[in-house]
Design an enzyme around this catalytic site. Structure first.
Site, mmCIF file in Angstrom:
data_model
loop_
_atom_site.group_PDB
_atom_site.id
_atom_site.type_symbol
_atom_site.label_atom_id
_atom_site.label_comp_id
_atom_site.label_asym_id
_atom_site.label_seq_id
_atom_site.Cartn_x
_atom_site.Cartn_y
_atom_site.Cartn_z
ATOM 1 N N ALA A 95 0.806 -0.876 0.009
ATOM 2 C CA ALA A 95 0.094 0.405 0.169
ATOM 3 C C ALA A 95 0.738 1.533 0.091
ATOM 4 O O ALA A 95 0.341 2.379 -0.510
ATOM 5 C CB ALA A 95 -0.711 0.088 1.271
ATOM 6 N N LYS A 96 1.882 1.104 0.333
ATOM 7 C CA LYS A 96 3.271 2.177 0.438
ATOM 8 C C LYS A 96 2.788 3.251 1.281
ATOM 9 O O LYS A 96 2.175 4.633 0.259
ATOM 10 C CB LYS A 96 3.869 2.873 -0.974
ATOM 11 C CG LYS A 96 4.525 1.684 -1.315
ATOM 12 C CD LYS A 96 5.213 1.164 -3.318
ATOM 13 C CE LYS A 96 6.106 0.013 -3.343
ATOM 14 N NZ LYS A 96 4.991 -1.175 -3.974
ATOM 15 N N ARG A 97 1.923 3.220 2.063
ATOM 16 C CA ARG A 97 1.083 4.633 2.486
ATOM 17 C C ARG A 97 1.758 4.451 3.482
ATOM 18 O O ARG A 97 3.994 4.866 4.462
ATOM 19 C CB ARG A 97 -0.485 4.145 4.342
ATOM 20 C CG ARG A 97 -0.748 3.162 3.154
ATOM 21 C CD ARG A 97 -1.651 3.833 2.229
ATOM 22 N NE ARG A 97 -2.689 3.440 1.511
ATOM 23 C CZ ARG A 97 -3.277 2.780 0.667
ATOM 24 N NH1 ARG A 97 -2.181 2.856 -0.751
ATOM 25 N NH2 ARG A 97 -4.182 2.351 0.560
ATOM 26 N N ASP B 99 4.855 4.879 -5.786
ATOM 27 C CA ASP B 99 4.254 3.542 -6.501
ATOM 28 C C ASP B 99 5.093 3.087 -8.144
ATOM 29 O O ASP B 99 5.749 4.449 -8.515
ATOM 30 C CB ASP B 99 3.126 2.787 -6.766
ATOM 31 C CG ASP B 99 3.798 1.238 -6.043
ATOM 32 O OD1 ASP B 99 4.740 0.677 -7.101
ATOM 33 O OD2 ASP B 99 2.661 0.815 -5.286
#
Lengths: 275, 275
Positions: A95-97, B99
């Site tokens: 999710a790369k939050r 991303d």
């Protein structure tokens, strides 16, 4: 899941393969589009066909969000299906939050509690108080971007701060954070030569490694420089496995591709244990 | 929405206020919890009560994801409500995404096309090819984290690369990217003294400024150092406005708080125009 349980699974399955469930409706077999939930049906077939060959599945949330509420439902069904049928699998929400503290807590709750993922990927740019809320969850893991597999990694990550590249500063700094034992790191396979340096900073941590296959990274090189005593690697492959065929044999072909990687990993693990 | 349309709205409304719709079910009035969609009902009341005082609304996606599919539905209803009833409002999905290229494209599609937000916040750590997919959308805006309002901003963002802080390198580098005219930047109000330096690098860009109010930043200081000829600022306030009361008068009290900020902004704009 504890880190030890993950290590045990790697030894049992002789695999440290993670399969990326990045489902694009334009790439899956046409006949699935007629089903009520094509994304879930696709994932279910892939999972049933490959679960004994890998230790982890990693849905990238972008591919689900792109389909709105329906996509979110597919994600929920997918994680529930894995947790119910294959509880030994280490699940990663890619999710790369990352946000300010109280907001990161909301994300952590969403992925760790509500969806019940074992881990989530986070971005480091906002620093300590944006990551620590994720680290507070027991037996959950936070996989922080360190050195990514894309070209843009060279824009900032490899820039030098007082003689030390940013990604190294990120790695070293994060070790001082509360509950840092719950950290793992993303390190791209496309930069295999960097693993030696990275292992000096985080010798014991698990590294999630995208970029093998479609993006050009080499499995053997990554293992040569990146493996530790507990393997310490999760090698991700997405497109190379899940889109091996777009015919009715897609799950079978996905299994064949996963098996190739698992067998390569088995050889590498057996060689390593003889050293 | 074009940048010029946003500037026009700021001049018409004499306001550059952005209201953060960070809805926490534990903080909203109890009586709303009995409705079918408390988050949407709360947002609707806040929006109806404040839309003439602000130029922008910014839901932070974390607060919606934390409620799973129901939360995602509330977000969708909220953005649709704004777009239908108040199309002059500049909408921001505060998602802090980023991303590799094809994945960022999925996020961009989710927020720009499917949800029809005017803009989305992104994280810069993965560099050019993680941000450019967002920049490719015409009349959509990508608001990149530069210098954030939290303590963790000092962990990496202010570290020096060849004598230049990382956030400055991020700002300068991003100006070389394709369609960089679609970039805006997040700069925290808690670091007002940095605005002079930032304006040397991005004199014309809009800056989204969180951290006024609850986080301690000063509106007048930010304006003193950060305003440009077109104002060039969107000042965000979330908790200070939306949680001004948790009684049945919550919308009315939110309007009062928004009005205070709008009036302060009107004074600042009129003083500035006389200089």
């Amino acid at each position: 899941m504890t880190t030890q349980q993950l290590i045990d699974q790697i030894k049992i399955k002789k695999s440290f393969l993670c399969i990326g469930l990045d489902v694009d409706l334009n790439k899956i077999p046409d006949f699935l589009l007629a089903t009520e939930d094509p994304i879930f049906e696709f994932n279910k077939a892939i999972i049933d066909a490959t679960h004994d060959l890998c230790v982890s599945y990693k849905p990238n949330t972008a591919f689900y969000e792109a389909y709105g509420i329906k996509g979110w439902q597919s994600l929920e069904k997918t994680i529930n299906y894995i947790n119910k049928n294959y509880p030994e699998i280490f699940t990663i929400a890619d999710a790369k939050r990352g946000d300010i503290g109280n907001t990161s807590s909301m994300y952590a709750r969403a992925f760790f509690n509500d969806l019940n993922f074992d881990s989530v990927t986070v971005a480091p740019y906002m620093g300590k108080d944006s990551v620590e809320p994720f680290l507070a969850f027991e037996n959950k893991h936070t996989i922080m971007l360190a050195l990514t597999s894309n070209e843009g990694a060279f824009d900032f990550q490899t820039k030098s701060i007082d003689g030390k590249e940013l990604y190294k500063v990120v790695l070293a700094t994060s070790k001082t954070w509360k509950n840092s034992q719950n950290l793992m790191y993303v390190v791209g396979a496309t930069k295999a030569e960097y693993f030696t340096e990275i292992r000096k900073i985080v010798p014991d941590s698990f590294l999630l490694v995208p970029g093998v296959g479609a993006q050009g990274g080499s499995l053997s090189e990554v293992c040569q420089y990146g493996m530790n005593e507990n393997v310490g690697l999760l090698i991700n492959s997405s497109r190379g496995i899940i889109y091996a065929s777009n015919g009715s044999d897609f799950a079978e072909k996905a299994r064949e591709e996963a098996l190739k990687l698992q067998q390569e990993m088995e050889v590498i693990m057996s060689l390593k244990s003889k050293v």
